[in-house]
Motif scaffolding. Sequence first.
Motif, short mmCIF file in Angstrom:
data_model
loop_
_atom_site.label_atom_id
_atom_site.label_comp_id
_atom_site.label_asym_id
_atom_site.label_seq_id
_atom_site.Cartn_x
_atom_site.Cartn_y
_atom_site.Cartn_z
N VAL A 62 6.39 -0.01 0.76
CA VAL A 62 6.93 -0.56 -0.50
C VAL A 62 7.75 -1.82 -0.24
N CYS A 63 8.62 -1.75 0.75
CA CYS A 63 9.52 -2.88 1.02
C CYS A 63 8.76 -4.07 1.63
N TYR A 126 0.58 4.76 -7.06
CA TYR A 126 -0.44 5.77 -7.43
C TYR A 126 -0.62 6.78 -6.30
N VAL A 127 -0.78 6.28 -5.06
CA VAL A 127 -0.99 7.18 -3.91
C VAL A 127 0.28 8.02 -3.68
N ALA A 136 1.09 8.62 3.94
CA ALA A 136 1.36 8.07 5.28
C ALA A 136 0.09 7.60 5.97
N ALA A 137 -1.01 8.34 5.75
CA ALA A 137 -2.28 7.95 6.38
C ALA A 137 -2.92 6.76 5.69
N PHE A 139 -1.24 4.23 3.66
CA PHE A 139 -0.46 2.99 3.78
C PHE A 139 0.19 2.86 5.15
N THR A 140 -0.62 2.56 6.15
CA THR A 140 -0.09 2.32 7.50
C THR A 140 0.37 0.85 7.55
N PRO A 141 1.22 0.49 8.53
CA PRO A 141 1.65 -0.91 8.65
C PRO A 141 0.47 -1.89 8.75
N SER A 142 -0.59 -1.49 9.44
CA SER A 142 -1.74 -2.40 9.57
C SER A 142 -2.45 -2.60 8.23
N VAL A 143 -2.49 -1.54 7.42
CA VAL A 143 -3.10 -1.65 6.08
C VAL A 143 -2.29 -2.63 5.22
N VAL A 144 -0.94 -2.51 5.31
CA VAL A 144 -0.08 -3.41 4.53
C VAL A 144 -0.28 -4.86 4.98
#
Length: 315
Positions: A62-63, A126-127, A136-137, A139-144
Amino acid sequence: TMAAANETSLHPTSLLLLGMVGLEDLHPCLSALFCLVYIMALLGNAVLLFVIVTERSLHEPVCLLLAMLAVADLVLSSSTVPKALSIFWSLSKEMSFHACLTQMFLVHVSFVAESSILLAMAFDRYVAICAPLRYAATFTPSVVAKIGLAAMARSFCVMFPTIFLLWRLPYCGHHVMPHTYCEHMGIARLACADISVNVWYGFATTLLSPGVDVVLIGVSYVLILRAVFRLPAKEARLKAVGTCSSHACVIFVFYTPALFSFFTHRFGHGIPHHVHILVANVYVLLPPMLNPIVYTMKHKLLREKVSRVLFRTGR
């Protein structure tokens, strides 16, 4: 020399921006308002970015999306407001044709990027609410990071052709623009040739970028609210509705003036010009000021860290 003469007849060397034609008497008041809102936008987004970058505990999806939104907001407001102020204060109303194209590109790119990020944030909510165990699965840092790159790539690809679409047009010495900043259709209207390609390209990109985003954001919020009203606890329902409503307000303030501005360029010939220009300034001014306030208020940890930074610097 023949080539040089031909080149000058095609493109004006500079454009004259008149600001809010019909509201010249209000220029001093408007400049004060613009200045205040811009300072708040700069401060809010700079503090938000500083806190998110320096605080390890805030390196959550989110941040990180909020940090991207802050960057888009800073580009959107900083590429337009300083020039608008210089017009209001009669410091400089002139702008070179190249600078005008650059400004147009930055305004539209940051707008499309911000739209993409708002869509990602709606999906994030939504998720988090509808499938919390998968959050957690998903929205991983790499997805962001990929979301950020996709937002940049998308806005660049959508807006890059407009530079060539404007460059190919002859302007026959027309160089006066009744506006506070350069936008695609505003420049195209100065041309003394058929601009239907520009009109249709602008139409298609608006429907495909902000248009699709608005629909998908709407769908995600409907699904969120549906899930929320199934929650047994009343407090949980109220909290979720509160979060959604604040986001909905930001989204409303961001898209409504932008889409109004876009459609009046094409269909709203009966709308007074100064109304059009005022509204076109709302979406480069208000969201950059409101976003940091609304999102910080709704995020407990972020709110604590931001108030600590402001308190510490203020002490």
